[in-house]
Enzyme design. Structure first.
Site, PDB file in Angstrom:
ATOM      1  N   SER A   1       0.872  -1.185   0.000  1.00 38.05           N
ATOM      2  CA  SER A   1       0.000   0.000   0.000  1.00 38.05           C
ATOM      3  C   SER A   1       0.902   1.225   0.000  1.00 38.05           C
ATOM      4  CB  SER A   1      -0.904  -0.004   1.236  1.00 38.05           C
ATOM      5  OG  SER A   1      -1.757  -1.120   1.224  1.00 38.05           O
TER       6      SER A   1
ATOM      7  N   LYS B   1      -6.769   1.610  -3.434  1.00 39.09           N
ATOM      8  CA  LYS B   1      -6.539   0.997  -2.122  1.00 39.09           C
ATOM      9  C   LYS B   1      -6.791   1.999  -0.998  1.00 39.09           C
ATOM     10  CE  LYS B   1      -5.435  -1.908   1.048  1.00 39.09           C
ATOM     11  NZ  LYS B   1      -4.146  -2.562   1.225  1.00 39.09           N
TER      12      LYS B   1
ATOM     13  N   LYS C   1      -0.957   3.773   8.164  1.00 38.24           N
ATOM     14  CA  LYS C   1      -0.144   4.320   7.083  1.00 38.24           C
ATOM     15  C   LYS C   1      -1.009   4.696   5.883  1.00 38.24           C
ATOM     16  CE  LYS C   1       1.694   1.696   4.125  1.00 38.24           C
ATOM     17  NZ  LYS C   1       2.432   0.656   3.370  1.00 38.24           N
TER      18      LYS C   1
END
Length: 283
Positions: free
Chosen positions: A79, A154, A222
């Protein structure tokens, strides 16, 4: 993911991990794991990356640029921030290497079962070439558009998932505060509009107080940080995602960032003075 590639494809596959026990599992299933990662960079036609930070992804791609061969395809399953992906896409393009951003969703269960959802960005012809291998890891493989589009997909996915986890945690803590048994509530509503795959998997984890990570807070945190940064660049507000990120940051302050992302329920519990758990049965 590496084991699914190994078991389902007919290609010779090399794998590397910084943890020797992971490499041992890979070798035990018939894979080859050289001691020097440069051997992978120098000899592979397609290189898959799955790494926990933007900096590690950037460093690994730079190493492939320096040690890999022209025509290599890099597939980043991490990611990674769209800005980092697009920066590295331009750099790989200059030396005749192709880069796909192909982050995954489905957590550890999906990775093991080979049922992940993959969202891909980059050149369409590169996607078409890599697609058969991607299908060994996932049941849903989608081309989203130019470089960075997979990473943006994502971020949207994890914004939605994060807000759902927050709403679920709030609702469960609220119900317990009001005197309901959370397990009874779970079975009452799981097949209604409030139900989802997340609810089916994460609510039982919460009620059993099992916060062993199948998807760590740190990784989800994150992604939400990357989403907030991109939102700022686009000059838009994402208040719900920011709120969930704040709670994840609180979990980091508590030293719990390696727990499963559903563990953010503990913030709601602390705020309401309750614990969402199964009721003890006295015999």
């Amino acid at each position: 993911m590496a084991l699914n590639l190994l078991k389902k494809s007919d290609y010779p596959i090399m794998g590397y991990d910084v943890f020797n026990e992971k490499r041992s599992i890979f070798i035990g299933n018939g894979g080859k794991s050289p001691d020097n990662i440069e051997e992978i960079y120098e000899n592979s036609d397609i290189i898959f990356l799955c790494l926990p930070s933007n900096n590690l992804v950037k460093k690994s791609i730079e190493d492939i640029i320096n040690n890999g061969k022209k025509g290599t395809i890099i597939v980043d399953l991490s990611s990674t921030a769209p800005t980092v992906i697009r920066e590295m896409y331009d750099k790989t393009k200059q030396v005749g290497i192709s880069l796909l951003d192909s982050p995954v969703s489905g957590g550890e269960p999906g990775a093991i079962a080979g049922t992940l959802v993959l969202m891909c960005g980059g050149d369409k012809e590169t996607f078409d070439e890599a697609s058969p291998l991607l299908h060994y890891m996932g049941t849903s493989v989608s081309y989203m558009g130019k470089s960075g589009c997979g990473s943006i997909a994502k971020l949207a996915n994890n914004m939605i998932a994060g807000c759902y986890l927050g709403a679920m945690s709030e609702g469960l803590a609220f119900a317990v505060k009001a005197g309901l048994d959370p397990e009874t509530l779970f079975y009452a509503i799981k097949d209604g509009y409030a139900g989802s795959p997340i609810f089916e998997v994460k609510a039982p984890k919460i009620m059993s107080r099992n916060f062993e990570a199948s998807a760590r807070i740190a990784v989800h945190q994150k992604d939400l940080m990357n989403a907030v940064k991109l939102a700022e660049e686009m000059n838009v507000e994402i208040p719900m995602s920011k709120m969930v990120l704040d709670y994840m940051n609180e979990m980091e302050d508590l030293g719990k960032v390696s727990e499963d992302h559903c563990a953010i329920v503990q913030i709601y519990e602390n705020n309401m003075g309750v614990v969402v758990k199964k009721q003890e049965v006295n015999v």
